[in-house]
Design an enzyme around this catalytic site. Structure first.
Site, PDB file in Angstrom:
ATOM      1  N   GLY A   1       0.838  -1.216   0.000  1.00  0.00           N
ATOM      2  CA  GLY A   1       0.000   0.000   0.000  1.00  0.00           C
ATOM      3  C   GLY A   1       0.860   1.248   0.000  1.00  0.00           C
ATOM      4  O   GLY A   1       2.092   1.195  -0.064  1.00  0.00           O
TER       5      GLY A   1
ATOM      6  N   LEU B   1      -3.900  -7.243  -1.933  1.00  0.00           N
ATOM      7  CA  LEU B   1      -3.987  -6.523  -3.223  1.00  0.00           C
ATOM      8  C   LEU B   1      -5.366  -5.898  -3.463  1.00  0.00           C
ATOM      9  O   LEU B   1      -5.739  -5.616  -4.613  1.00  0.00           O
ATOM     10  CB  LEU B   1      -3.618  -7.464  -4.389  1.00  0.00           C
ATOM     11  CG  LEU B   1      -2.202  -8.074  -4.292  1.00  0.00           C
ATOM     12  CD1 LEU B   1      -1.963  -9.056  -5.435  1.00  0.00           C
ATOM     13  CD2 LEU B   1      -1.121  -6.989  -4.288  1.00  0.00           C
TER      14      LEU B   1
ATOM     15  N   PHE C   1      -0.243  -2.194   8.686  1.00  0.00           N
ATOM     16  CA  PHE C   1      -0.893  -1.145   7.892  1.00  0.00           C
ATOM     17  C   PHE C   1      -2.229  -1.626   7.319  1.00  0.00           C
ATOM     18  O   PHE C   1      -3.094  -0.823   7.008  1.00  0.00           O
ATOM     19  CB  PHE C   1      -0.007  -0.750   6.696  1.00  0.00           C
ATOM     20  CG  PHE C   1       1.260  -0.059   7.058  1.00  0.00           C
ATOM     21  CD1 PHE C   1       2.480  -0.732   7.032  1.00  0.00           C
ATOM     22  CD2 PHE C   1       1.260   1.277   7.427  1.00  0.00           C
ATOM     23  CE1 PHE C   1       3.668  -0.084   7.341  1.00  0.00           C
ATOM     24  CE2 PHE C   1       2.445   1.928   7.747  1.00  0.00           C
ATOM     25  CZ  PHE C   1       3.648   1.252   7.708  1.00  0.00           C
TER      26      PHE C   1
ATOM     27  N   LYS D   1      -9.336   2.608   4.525  1.00  0.00           N
ATOM     28  CA  LYS D   1      -9.033   3.925   5.112  1.00  0.00           C
ATOM     29  C   LYS D   1      -9.813   5.072   4.480  1.00  0.00           C
ATOM     30  O   LYS D   1      -9.455   6.237   4.639  1.00  0.00           O
ATOM     31  CB  LYS D   1      -7.548   4.186   4.973  1.00  0.00           C
ATOM     32  CG  LYS D   1      -7.052   4.234   3.548  1.00  0.00           C
ATOM     33  CD  LYS D   1      -5.893   5.186   3.436  1.00  0.00           C
ATOM     34  CE  LYS D   1      -5.680   5.590   1.997  1.00  0.00           C
ATOM     35  NZ  LYS D   1      -4.808   6.738   1.882  1.00  0.00           N
TER      36      LYS D   1
ATOM     37  N   SER E   1      -4.353   7.170  13.563  1.00  0.00           N
ATOM     38  CA  SER E   1      -4.646   8.363  12.765  1.00  0.00           C
ATOM     39  C   SER E   1      -5.068   9.526  13.654  1.00  0.00           C
ATOM     40  O   SER E   1      -5.655   9.335  14.715  1.00  0.00           O
ATOM     41  CB  SER E   1      -5.786   8.034  11.783  1.00  0.00           C
ATOM     42  OG  SER E   1      -6.299   9.209  11.211  1.00  0.00           O
TER      43      SER E   1
ATOM     44  N   THR F   1      -7.377  11.138  13.168  1.00  0.00           N
ATOM     45  CA  THR F   1      -8.849  11.121  13.170  1.00  0.00           C
ATOM     46  C   THR F   1      -9.390  10.814  14.561  1.00  0.00           C
ATOM     47  O   THR F   1     -10.508  11.200  14.902  1.00  0.00           O
ATOM     48  CB  THR F   1      -9.332  10.014  12.208  1.00  0.00           C
ATOM     49  OG1 THR F   1      -8.589  10.084  11.012  1.00  0.00           O
ATOM     50  CG2 THR F   1     -10.808  10.150  11.895  1.00  0.00           C
TER      51      THR F   1
ATOM     52  N   TYR G   1     -14.679   4.641  10.048  1.00  0.00           N
ATOM     53  CA  TYR G   1     -13.218   4.499   9.859  1.00  0.00           C
ATOM     54  C   TYR G   1     -12.490   4.992  11.107  1.00  0.00           C
ATOM     55  O   TYR G   1     -11.669   4.270  11.687  1.00  0.00           O
ATOM     56  CB  TYR G   1     -12.740   5.276   8.621  1.00  0.00           C
ATOM     57  CG  TYR G   1     -11.256   5.530   8.663  1.00  0.00           C
ATOM     58  CD1 TYR G   1     -10.761   6.777   9.049  1.00  0.00           C
ATOM     59  CD2 TYR G   1     -10.361   4.513   8.383  1.00  0.00           C
ATOM     60  CE1 TYR G   1      -9.392   6.995   9.142  1.00  0.00           C
ATOM     61  CE2 TYR G   1      -8.996   4.725   8.472  1.00  0.00           C
ATOM     62  CZ  TYR G   1      -8.523   5.966   8.852  1.00  0.00           C
ATOM     63  OH  TYR G   1      -7.174   6.175   8.957  1.00  0.00           O
TER      64      TYR G   1
ATOM     65  N   LYS H   1     -10.121   3.021  14.247  1.00  0.00           N
ATOM     66  CA  LYS H   1      -8.776   3.391  14.740  1.00  0.00           C
ATOM     67  C   LYS H   1      -8.804   3.549  16.264  1.00  0.00           C
ATOM     68  O   LYS H   1      -7.895   3.130  16.972  1.00  0.00           O
ATOM     69  CB  LYS H   1      -8.297   4.681  14.071  1.00  0.00           C
ATOM     70  CG  LYS H   1      -7.954   4.514  12.597  1.00  0.00           C
ATOM     71  CD  LYS H   1      -6.893   3.435  12.384  1.00  0.00           C
ATOM     72  CE  LYS H   1      -6.591   3.205  10.927  1.00  0.00           C
ATOM     73  NZ  LYS H   1      -5.618   2.096  10.717  1.00  0.00           N
TER      74      LYS H   1
END
Ligand code: WQD
Length: 339
Positions: free
Chosen positions: A10, A33, A81, A85, A125, A127, A150, A154
């Site tokens: 990514g 992927l 990761f 997102k 994040s 966020t 989202y 997190k």
């Protein structure tokens, strides 16, 4: 020393793989992927001369995760990761986000808690702060109710890491990213947004290259100097380097707590119009844009206090907004074969 990087093909993951290899680590990449391309492996190899070991594996498949760790018994350091997102997408499809961002984290940690000791770097994040009361934001700022599923994944993810590390040999670092932008200066890897970009900078570069008609600026009536919203745009290479330092901190047992949290930003806020102006300067061309209404869920202003990352982690952003925009533009031209 073998490092597992999930989501390693990514945007941020691939740049972190490069920096890990530059530091001499052996990297194993897991990626399904779903939001990346197998070609990124070649891009990484062109930069470092080393192709990481890759497994096309979906972390939502608990048995696959168990099989992976049965095969790679020496994996005890993980940078995680792999997650969905897109803020807007999460509002319309919350269960996709809870399954992909939470279940996968649980399955990974279930394998790591079996180890005597494991080191875990979690991709969090800014966020989680929502619209913080005071700027710049420190790690002590309260985590506010998430604006989106989202953002909630997190927040929940951070809590899961705290709870598991308290009762296992897992040591963790939570890295709260501000706005990652840019691309590797080689233009061998960069951001590959599928479909219409949600984020500002890929939309700018796609407008400049002629893929998009014009950029819509979401609101100029915010209580900011020029009325457009302010964010802390961090070069993805600087962000990648923060992961290597966080991992080394855990490997060298310099961590002061089982879980440590760091804001990873530049400490500088830039408005949308300032980003546009900076892009026009580095690209030497005018950008077509129009002002439209605000986007739901956007906060007015977010930028980081990075004292803790600077003083404790020993990390500081080295690259500027213009460096990042110039690298994003070089990457856009490369993938559209314009250079
Ligand atoms: C930046 C600014 C928009 C597009 C999100 C996530 C964050 C991280 C980065 C994952 C805002 C404005 C944008 C456009 C615009 N993602 N904008 N026109 O929303 O700050 O952060 O992405 O880790 O967690 O929350 O980033 O790039 O979407 O927006 O005017 O076409 O640009 O309103 O002010 P955001 P963004």
């Amino acid at each position: 020393m073998k490092i597992l990087v999930t989501g390693g093909l990514g945007f941020i993951g691939s740049h972190t793989v490069v920096e890990l290899q530059n530091e001499g680590f052996e990297v194993v990449v897991i990626d399904n992927l779903s939001n990346s391309s197998i070609d990124v492996l070649d891009g990484i190899q062109k930069i470092t001369g080393k192709k990481p070991f890759f497994e096309n594996l979906d972390l939502k498949n608990k048995v696959s995760v168990q099989d992976f760790f049965d095969k790679h018994t020496d994996v005890t350091h993980v940078i995680h990761f792999a997650a969905s997102k897109a803020v807007g997408e999460s509002v319309g499809n919350p269960l996709l986000y809870y399954e992909n961002n939470i279940n996968t984290l649980v399955y990974l940690l279930q394998e790591l808690e079996k180890k005597t000791e494991a080191n875990f770097i979690f991709s969090s994040s800014c966020t989680v702060y929502g619209q913080a009361d005071d700027m710049p934001i420190t790690e002590k700022a309260s985590v506010k109710p998430a604006f989106s599923p989202y953002g909630n994944t997190k927040q929940i993810g951070e809590e899961i890491v705290w709870d598991v590390s308290a009762v296992s040999g897992i040591n963790a670092v939570l890295l709260r990213y501000f706005n990652p932008i840019g691309a590797h200066p080689s233009a061998e890897i960069g951001e590959l947004p599928l479909g219409v970009p949600q984020n500002l900078v890929p939309f700018i570069t796609q407008t400049a290259i002629g893929l998009r008609q014009e950029l819509s600026v979401f609101g100029d009536d915010y209580p900011t100097p020029d009325g457009t919203a302010v964010r802390d745009y961090i070069h993805v290479v600087d962000l990648a380097k923060a992961h290597v330092l966080a991992l080394k901190r855990l490997i060298e047992k310099k961590n002061k707590d089982k879980v440590e949290v760091f804001n990873i930003g530049t400490g500088k806020g830039s408005s949308v119009l300032e980003v546009i102006k900076a892009f026009e300067k580095v690209s030497e061309q005018k950008l077509a844009y129009k002002i439209v209404g605000r986007r739901d869920g956007d906060v007015t202003e977010v930028y980081a206090n990075t004292d803790k990352a600077n003083q404790v982690l020993g990390w500081k952003a080295q690259l500027t907004l213009e460096d990042a925009l110039g690298s994003a533009w070089k990457w856009e031209k490369k993938i559209r074969n314009n250079i």
